[in-house]
Design a protein around this motif. Sequence first.
Motif, mmCIF file in Angstrom:
data_model
loop_
_atom_site.group_PDB
_atom_site.id
_atom_site.type_symbol
_atom_site.label_atom_id
_atom_site.label_comp_id
_atom_site.label_asym_id
_atom_site.label_seq_id
_atom_site.Cartn_x
_atom_site.Cartn_y
_atom_site.Cartn_z
ATOM 1 N N VAL A 106 0.874 -1.209 -0.178
ATOM 2 C CA VAL A 106 0.030 -0.071 0.190
ATOM 3 C C VAL A 106 1.064 1.099 0.042
ATOM 4 N N HIS A 108 3.736 1.351 -1.258
ATOM 5 C CA HIS A 108 4.135 1.614 -2.855
ATOM 6 C C HIS A 108 3.332 2.045 -3.431
ATOM 7 N N ASN A 109 2.033 1.712 -3.499
ATOM 8 C CA ASN A 109 1.097 2.146 -4.127
ATOM 9 C C ASN A 109 0.894 3.625 -4.392
ATOM 10 N N ASP A 110 0.713 4.040 -3.157
ATOM 11 C CA ASP A 110 0.709 5.436 -2.848
ATOM 12 C C ASP A 110 1.910 6.425 -3.136
ATOM 13 N N ARG A 113 1.518 6.322 -7.282
ATOM 14 C CA ARG A 113 0.295 7.230 -7.725
ATOM 15 C C ARG A 113 0.581 8.667 -7.547
ATOM 16 N N VAL A 357 5.272 -5.703 -5.698
ATOM 17 C CA VAL A 357 5.810 -4.542 -6.094
ATOM 18 C C VAL A 357 6.613 -4.232 -7.390
ATOM 19 N N LEU A 428 -8.878 0.190 -2.250
ATOM 20 C CA LEU A 428 -8.154 0.703 -3.466
ATOM 21 C C LEU A 428 -8.826 0.099 -4.699
ATOM 22 N N SER A 454 -4.060 5.832 -15.374
ATOM 23 C CA SER A 454 -2.886 6.481 -14.942
ATOM 24 C C SER A 454 -2.405 7.520 -15.967
ATOM 25 N N ALA A 462 1.352 0.806 -10.067
ATOM 26 C CA ALA A 462 0.720 0.731 -8.866
ATOM 27 C C ALA A 462 -0.289 -0.425 -8.751
ATOM 28 N N PHE A 463 -0.275 -0.874 -7.444
ATOM 29 C CA PHE A 463 -1.409 -2.119 -7.362
ATOM 30 C C PHE A 463 -2.908 -1.697 -7.581
ATOM 31 N N SER A 464 -3.223 -0.597 -7.537
ATOM 32 C CA SER A 464 -4.661 -0.041 -7.679
ATOM 33 C C SER A 464 -5.104 -0.213 -9.241
#
Length: 502
Positions: A106, A108-110, A113, A357, A428, A454, A462-464
């Motif tokens: 999470v 890494h995702n933030d 993004r 990741v 997410l 994106s 990103a994971f999302s």
Amino acid sequence: MPTWLVKRAADVLAPVITNVCNASLQTGHFPDSQKQARVTARLKKPSLNPDDLNSFRPISNLTFLSKIIERIATKQLTLHADQNELFPARQSAYRRFHSTESAVLVVHNDIIRAIDEGHVVALALLDLSSAFDTVDHPTLLSILQSRFSVTGQPLDWFRSYLTGRTQVFTTHSGHTLPVPLISGVPQGSSLGPAQFISYTECTTTAFPSHSVQYHMFADDTQSYSYCQISETPLLVARLSSCIDYLAKSYASLRLQLNPSKTEFIWFGSRTNLLKIPSSSRSLQVCDSVVDCSEVVRDLGVFFDSEMSMKHHVSKTASACFYHIRRLRQIRHLVSREVLTQLVTSLVLSRLDYCNAVLAGLPASTLAPLQRAQNAAARLALGLDRRSHITTALQKLHWLPVKYRVTFKIATIMHQTFHRRCPSYLSDLIVFASADSNVRQLRSSSTRAAAVKRSRTQFGRRAFSVAGPDIWNSLPATIRTIDSHPAFRRALKTHLFRSAFDY
């Protein structure tokens, strides 16, 4: 000892253990005979200096009966906290469905993004000094009573558990006399970790009041925020103020931030990183100044300033080849089956740790990991380095690294759909069947996920974004499998056929 004798002993002891556990919890009294711990010192990391006492972590060895009682109490406390949402949402330690991997994913995702939106991100990794050993017992009991509504007999049990404890320190040459434990929770106990995250729950108010995001794993704290290039001085000041406020909150609990272990880093595109002024390349942490780093290690994963993950891949591949070289020395002393198990536990486990990741990275970046897996496969099968690797991977039924990343993300998505994951991950992802605002289409029955946009190709990591992409690419017959073990089997078969053109 013969198996039948072990089973017989277990059958005889089971009623006794059950009676002792029930009596302890029902009377609100923890047995005095179970309050002594034998403490041994364990080196925190192999790379640390063994002559420095700060390099060791005290581990408490407790009786099996004590651990059984603690485990029951821990389960009840955790269930109470989860049902009433008492634990911080972004505290991932010692909780069901939470892990270091979910915490890293999470964060890494933030970061990805934010960079995709053209921002720069400042991250401070904070650590506490001897956190578990400095927990104040009266304060812990007060927090359990006031913030967690633990009262009456359960509170009496916790008070009994904490009072009258002793510990014996053991070394190679002997052991000390029993020493009273006047503070701290035992490291190595089942209940201690749950008590610690309850103890520090109130400190999380520091982050939203300073507009700073955070994530915690036990005593490790990741605090971060993002901004435009022109606002970097303000962000550094805000982050420093948040850490000062957090340090005061910890001090009220008799905990202390360790500035010497604090790390600070800026993330962003190469162009934006060059624009960060020199005055913003350091962070004031209490009375210390922490300089900006190029690479930091966050819960075992290396993040570089451009989030290329090349340093992490290099470190992981290096660790894998180290164990491969060590295993080659004993390959003639063990059977092929045992050697394969050792390779799986020592090499593949490192390739798979937090590999979600690595989604969206180019093949050239993942190449060192694939070379490590190829060397591991040849070692497991006793092949020379010129042998064709495709046949070896097929024989071992190992997915190549790229597909192992896909497998990991798909399994996390399956857990997300079934709400067997932390809330910060499920927030997410939006599934068509779960969104009441979206008109129910055919995609609802196939459990498709809404794909986020994106700005750049970089943002698709990103994971999302990568999660829904990978999930929707799976056949609907696999996505609609409810059983997680059955889903994993079907997913691996599907990816195996894709990897080797079956």
